[in-house]
Design a protein around this motif. Structure first.
Motif, PDB file in Angstrom:
ATOM      1  N   ALA A   1      48.245 -27.901 -80.901  1.00  7.25           N
ATOM      2  CA  ALA A   1      48.908 -26.968 -81.632  1.00  7.25           C
ATOM      3  C   ALA A   1      49.058 -25.623 -81.042  1.00  7.25           C
ATOM      4  CB  ALA A   1      48.089 -26.424 -82.891  1.00  7.25           C
ATOM      5  N   GLU A   2      50.231 -24.840 -81.566  1.00 10.00           N
ATOM      6  CA  GLU A   2      50.103 -23.173 -81.177  1.00 10.00           C
ATOM      7  C   GLU A   2      50.374 -22.444 -82.219  1.00 10.00           C
ATOM      8  OE1 GLU A   2      54.024 -23.929 -79.363  1.00 10.00           O
ATOM      9  OE2 GLU A   2      53.155 -25.049 -77.573  1.00 10.00           O
ATOM     10  N   THR A   3      49.709 -21.002 -82.159  1.00 14.96           N
ATOM     11  CA  THR A   3      50.137 -20.303 -83.353  1.00 14.96           C
ATOM     12  C   THR A   3      50.495 -18.937 -82.761  1.00 14.96           C
ATOM     13  OG1 THR A   3      47.750 -19.534 -83.406  1.00 14.96           O
ATOM     14  CG2 THR A   3      48.377 -21.351 -85.119  1.00 14.96           C
ATOM     15  N   THR A   4      51.203 -18.111 -83.521  1.00 17.71           N
ATOM     16  CA  THR A   4      51.786 -16.890 -83.201  1.00 17.71           C
ATOM     17  C   THR A   4      51.178 -15.935 -84.349  1.00 17.71           C
ATOM     18  OG1 THR A   4      53.620 -17.447 -81.847  1.00 17.71           O
ATOM     19  CG2 THR A   4      53.354 -15.246 -82.711  1.00 17.71           C
ATOM     20  N   ILE A   5      50.370 -14.962 -83.968  1.00 16.51           N
ATOM     21  CA  ILE A   5      49.679 -14.160 -85.101  1.00 16.51           C
ATOM     22  C   ILE A   5      50.220 -12.783 -84.799  1.00 16.51           C
ATOM     23  CG2 ILE A   5      47.643 -13.336 -86.125  1.00 16.51           C
ATOM     24  CD1 ILE A   5      46.332 -15.941 -85.096  1.00 16.51           C
ATOM     25  N   VAL A   6      50.856 -12.109 -85.838  1.00 13.64           N
ATOM     26  CA  VAL A   6      51.399 -10.874 -85.764  1.00 13.64           C
ATOM     27  C   VAL A   6      50.567  -9.863 -86.655  1.00 13.64           C
ATOM     28  CG1 VAL A   6      53.286  -9.172 -86.301  1.00 13.64           C
ATOM     29  CG2 VAL A   6      53.834 -11.678 -85.715  1.00 13.64           C
ATOM     30  N   CYS A   7      50.307  -8.727 -85.999  1.00 20.99           N
ATOM     31  CA  CYS A   7      49.591  -7.411 -86.213  1.00 20.99           C
ATOM     32  C   CYS A   7      50.653  -6.693 -87.167  1.00 20.99           C
ATOM     33  CB  CYS A   7      49.025  -6.694 -85.258  1.00 20.99           C
ATOM     34  SG  CYS A   7      48.011  -5.312 -85.437  1.00 20.99           S
ATOM     35  N   THR A   8      49.945  -6.410 -88.639  1.00 22.65           N
ATOM     36  CA  THR A   8      50.798  -5.628 -89.341  1.00 22.65           C
ATOM     37  C   THR A   8      49.974  -4.303 -89.942  1.00 22.65           C
ATOM     38  OG1 THR A   8      50.341  -6.749 -91.519  1.00 22.65           O
ATOM     39  CG2 THR A   8      52.097  -7.714 -90.224  1.00 22.65           C
ATOM     40  N   ASN A   9      50.656  -3.391 -90.518  1.00 21.63           N
ATOM     41  CA  ASN A   9      49.778  -2.304 -91.290  1.00 21.63           C
ATOM     42  C   ASN A   9      49.989  -2.834 -92.735  1.00 21.63           C
ATOM     43  OD1 ASN A   9      52.499  -1.755 -92.570  1.00 21.63           O
ATOM     44  ND2 ASN A   9      52.711  -0.079 -91.078  1.00 21.63           N
ATOM     45  N   SER A  10      49.396  -1.945 -93.752  1.00 23.94           N
ATOM     46  CA  SER A  10      49.345  -2.508 -94.984  1.00 23.94           C
ATOM     47  C   SER A  10      50.495  -2.526 -95.545  1.00 23.94           C
ATOM     48  CB  SER A  10      48.420  -1.574 -95.719  1.00 23.94           C
ATOM     49  OG  SER A  10      48.912  -0.119 -95.797  1.00 23.94           O
ATOM     50  N   GLN A  11      51.440  -2.207 -95.221  1.00 21.85           N
ATOM     51  CA  GLN A  11      52.848  -2.348 -95.649  1.00 21.85           C
ATOM     52  C   GLN A  11      53.455  -3.667 -95.246  1.00 21.85           C
ATOM     53  OE1 GLN A  11      52.256   1.153 -94.475  1.00 21.85           O
ATOM     54  NE2 GLN A  11      51.116   1.136 -96.496  1.00 21.85           N
ATOM     55  N   GLY A  12      52.895  -4.261 -94.451  1.00 22.34           N
ATOM     56  CA  GLY A  12      53.373  -5.514 -94.031  1.00 22.34           C
ATOM     57  C   GLY A  12      54.612  -5.143 -92.697  1.00 22.34           C
ATOM     58  N   LYS A  13      54.395  -3.818 -92.163  1.00 22.31           N
ATOM     59  CA  LYS A  13      55.204  -3.824 -91.065  1.00 22.31           C
ATOM     60  C   LYS A  13      54.481  -4.062 -89.856  1.00 22.31           C
ATOM     61  CE  LYS A  13      57.563  -0.338 -88.430  1.00 22.31           C
ATOM     62  NZ  LYS A  13      58.353   1.036 -88.313  1.00 22.31           N
ATOM     63  N   ALA A  14      55.420  -4.674 -88.742  1.00 20.19           N
ATOM     64  CA  ALA A  14      54.623  -4.940 -87.469  1.00 20.19           C
ATOM     65  C   ALA A  14      54.261  -3.846 -86.813  1.00 20.19           C
ATOM     66  CB  ALA A  14      55.615  -5.849 -86.849  1.00 20.19           C
ATOM     67  N   VAL A  15      53.012  -3.807 -86.023  1.00 15.64           N
ATOM     68  CA  VAL A  15      52.559  -2.718 -85.580  1.00 15.64           C
ATOM     69  C   VAL A  15      51.808  -3.267 -84.117  1.00 15.64           C
ATOM     70  CG1 VAL A  15      52.152  -0.941 -87.292  1.00 15.64           C
ATOM     71  CG2 VAL A  15      50.438  -2.704 -86.814  1.00 15.64           C
ATOM     72  N   PRO A  16      51.678  -2.339 -82.914  1.00 18.05           N
ATOM     73  CA  PRO A  16      50.848  -3.095 -82.066  1.00 18.05           C
ATOM     74  C   PRO A  16      49.443  -3.177 -82.134  1.00 18.05           C
ATOM     75  CG  PRO A  16      52.197  -0.963 -81.599  1.00 18.05           C
ATOM     76  CD  PRO A  16      52.024  -1.089 -83.108  1.00 18.05           C
ATOM     77  N   VAL A  17      49.002  -4.432 -81.470  1.00 16.30           N
ATOM     78  CA  VAL A  17      47.524  -4.851 -81.562  1.00 16.30           C
ATOM     79  C   VAL A  17      46.786  -3.546 -81.245  1.00 16.30           C
ATOM     80  CG1 VAL A  17      46.013  -6.597 -80.965  1.00 16.30           C
ATOM     81  CG2 VAL A  17      48.236  -7.169 -81.308  1.00 16.30           C
ATOM     82  N   PRO A  18      45.800  -3.130 -81.763  1.00 17.65           N
ATOM     83  CA  PRO A  18      45.021  -2.321 -81.333  1.00 17.65           C
ATOM     84  C   PRO A  18      44.355  -2.576 -79.887  1.00 17.65           C
ATOM     85  CG  PRO A  18      44.366  -2.545 -83.534  1.00 17.65           C
ATOM     86  CD  PRO A  18      45.473  -3.645 -83.315  1.00 17.65           C
ATOM     87  N   SER A  19      44.302  -1.507 -79.081  1.00 16.63           N
ATOM     88  CA  SER A  19      43.786  -2.017 -77.550  1.00 16.63           C
ATOM     89  C   SER A  19      42.260  -2.399 -77.776  1.00 16.63           C
ATOM     90  CB  SER A  19      43.980  -0.675 -76.746  1.00 16.63           C
ATOM     91  OG  SER A  19      43.342   0.623 -77.316  1.00 16.63           O
ATOM     92  N   GLY A  20      41.634  -1.881 -78.737  1.00 18.46           N
ATOM     93  CA  GLY A  20      40.152  -2.466 -78.837  1.00 18.46           C
ATOM     94  C   GLY A  20      40.125  -3.725 -79.108  1.00 18.46           C
ATOM     95  N   LEU A  21      41.114  -4.401 -79.539  1.00 22.53           N
ATOM     96  CA  LEU A  21      40.864  -5.828 -79.983  1.00 22.53           C
ATOM     97  C   LEU A  21      41.512  -6.779 -78.826  1.00 22.53           C
ATOM     98  CD1 LEU A  21      42.020  -5.661 -83.636  1.00 22.53           C
ATOM     99  CD2 LEU A  21      39.798  -5.964 -82.675  1.00 22.53           C
ATOM    100  N   LEU A  22      42.194  -6.331 -77.702  1.00 26.31           N
ATOM    101  CA  LEU A  22      42.544  -7.094 -76.806  1.00 26.31           C
ATOM    102  C   LEU A  22      41.607  -7.528 -75.718  1.00 26.31           C
ATOM    103  CD1 LEU A  22      45.947  -4.910 -76.014  1.00 26.31           C
ATOM    104  CD2 LEU A  22      45.723  -7.266 -77.156  1.00 26.31           C
ATOM    105  N   PRO A  23      41.865  -8.386 -75.066  1.00 24.55           N
ATOM    106  CA  PRO A  23      40.677  -9.090 -74.151  1.00 24.55           C
ATOM    107  C   PRO A  23      40.909  -8.014 -72.764  1.00 24.55           C
ATOM    108  CG  PRO A  23      42.332 -10.681 -74.428  1.00 24.55           C
ATOM    109  CD  PRO A  23      42.836  -9.729 -75.252  1.00 24.55           C
TER     110      PRO A  23
END
Length: 74
Positions: free
Chosen positions: A52-74
Protein backbone atom coordinates in the motif's frame (compact mmCIF):
# COMPACT_ATOMS: atom_id res chain seq x y z
CA UNK A 1 -2.64 21.33 12.43
CA UNK A 2 -4.53 18.31 11.19
CA UNK A 3 -3.43 15.41 9.01
CA UNK A 4 -5.87 14.06 6.43
CA UNK A 5 -5.55 11.11 4.08
CA UNK A 6 -5.50 12.56 0.58
CA UNK A 7 -4.67 9.35 -1.30
CA UNK A 8 -4.54 5.67 -0.51
CA UNK A 9 -3.64 2.84 -2.85
CA UNK A 10 -3.64 -0.81 -1.82
CA UNK A 11 -2.95 -3.99 -3.75
CA UNK A 12 -4.27 -7.14 -2.15
CA UNK A 13 -2.32 -10.27 -3.04
CA UNK A 14 -3.58 -12.91 -0.59
CA UNK A 15 -6.26 -12.86 2.12
CA UNK A 16 -5.61 -12.64 5.84
CA UNK A 17 -7.91 -14.42 8.26
CA UNK A 18 -9.25 -13.15 11.57
CA UNK A 19 -6.77 -14.96 13.84
CA UNK A 20 -3.70 -14.41 11.64
CA UNK A 21 -0.74 -12.60 13.11
CA UNK A 22 0.35 -10.03 10.58
CA UNK A 23 3.22 -7.57 10.49
CA UNK A 24 3.00 -4.20 8.79
CA UNK A 25 6.31 -2.72 7.60
CA UNK A 26 6.01 1.05 7.11
CA UNK A 27 8.55 3.18 5.24
CA UNK A 28 8.39 6.96 5.34
CA UNK A 29 9.37 8.63 2.10
CA UNK A 30 11.24 11.95 1.92
CA UNK A 31 8.88 14.72 3.02
CA UNK A 32 8.61 18.26 1.72
CA UNK A 33 5.93 20.90 1.73
CA UNK A 34 2.43 19.94 2.83
CA UNK A 35 2.46 16.16 2.43
CA UNK A 36 3.81 13.04 4.10
CA UNK A 37 4.04 9.80 2.12
CA UNK A 38 4.39 6.21 3.32
CA UNK A 39 4.65 2.78 1.74
CA UNK A 40 3.50 -0.41 3.47
CA UNK A 41 4.08 -4.15 3.22
CA UNK A 42 1.60 -6.35 5.06
CA UNK A 43 2.97 -9.84 5.76
CA UNK A 44 2.03 -13.08 7.47
CA UNK A 45 5.44 -14.54 8.26
CA UNK A 46 7.40 -14.33 5.00
CA UNK A 47 4.22 -14.28 2.89
CA UNK A 48 3.34 -10.92 1.33
CA UNK A 49 -0.39 -10.26 1.70
CA UNK A 50 -0.64 -6.67 0.46
CA UNK A 51 1.27 -3.54 -0.45
CA UNK A 52 0.00 0.00 0.00
CA UNK A 53 0.86 3.68 -0.31
CA UNK A 54 -0.64 6.71 1.39
CA UNK A 55 -0.30 10.45 0.99
CA UNK A 56 -1.26 12.44 4.07
CA UNK A 57 -1.70 16.21 3.79
CA UNK A 58 -1.21 18.70 6.62
CA UNK A 59 -4.06 21.21 6.95
CA UNK A 60 -5.16 24.01 9.23
CA UNK A 61 -8.53 24.07 11.04
CA UNK A 62 -10.20 25.51 7.91
CA UNK A 63 -8.99 22.58 5.79
CA UNK A 64 -6.40 24.58 3.85
CA UNK A 65 -3.13 22.79 3.10
CA UNK A 66 -0.22 24.13 5.17
CA UNK A 67 3.45 23.11 5.44
CA UNK A 68 4.24 20.21 7.76
CA UNK A 69 5.68 21.76 10.97
CA UNK A 70 9.45 21.32 11.07
CA UNK A 71 9.28 19.68 14.50
CA UNK A 72 7.31 16.78 12.98
CA UNK A 73 9.77 16.06 10.19
CA UNK A 74 12.45 13.35 10.54
Amino acid sequence: VFFVVARMNIRYRKPAKYDDEIVIHVTGLPTAGVKVEHTYEIKRGDELLATAETTIVCTNSQGKAVPVPSGLLP
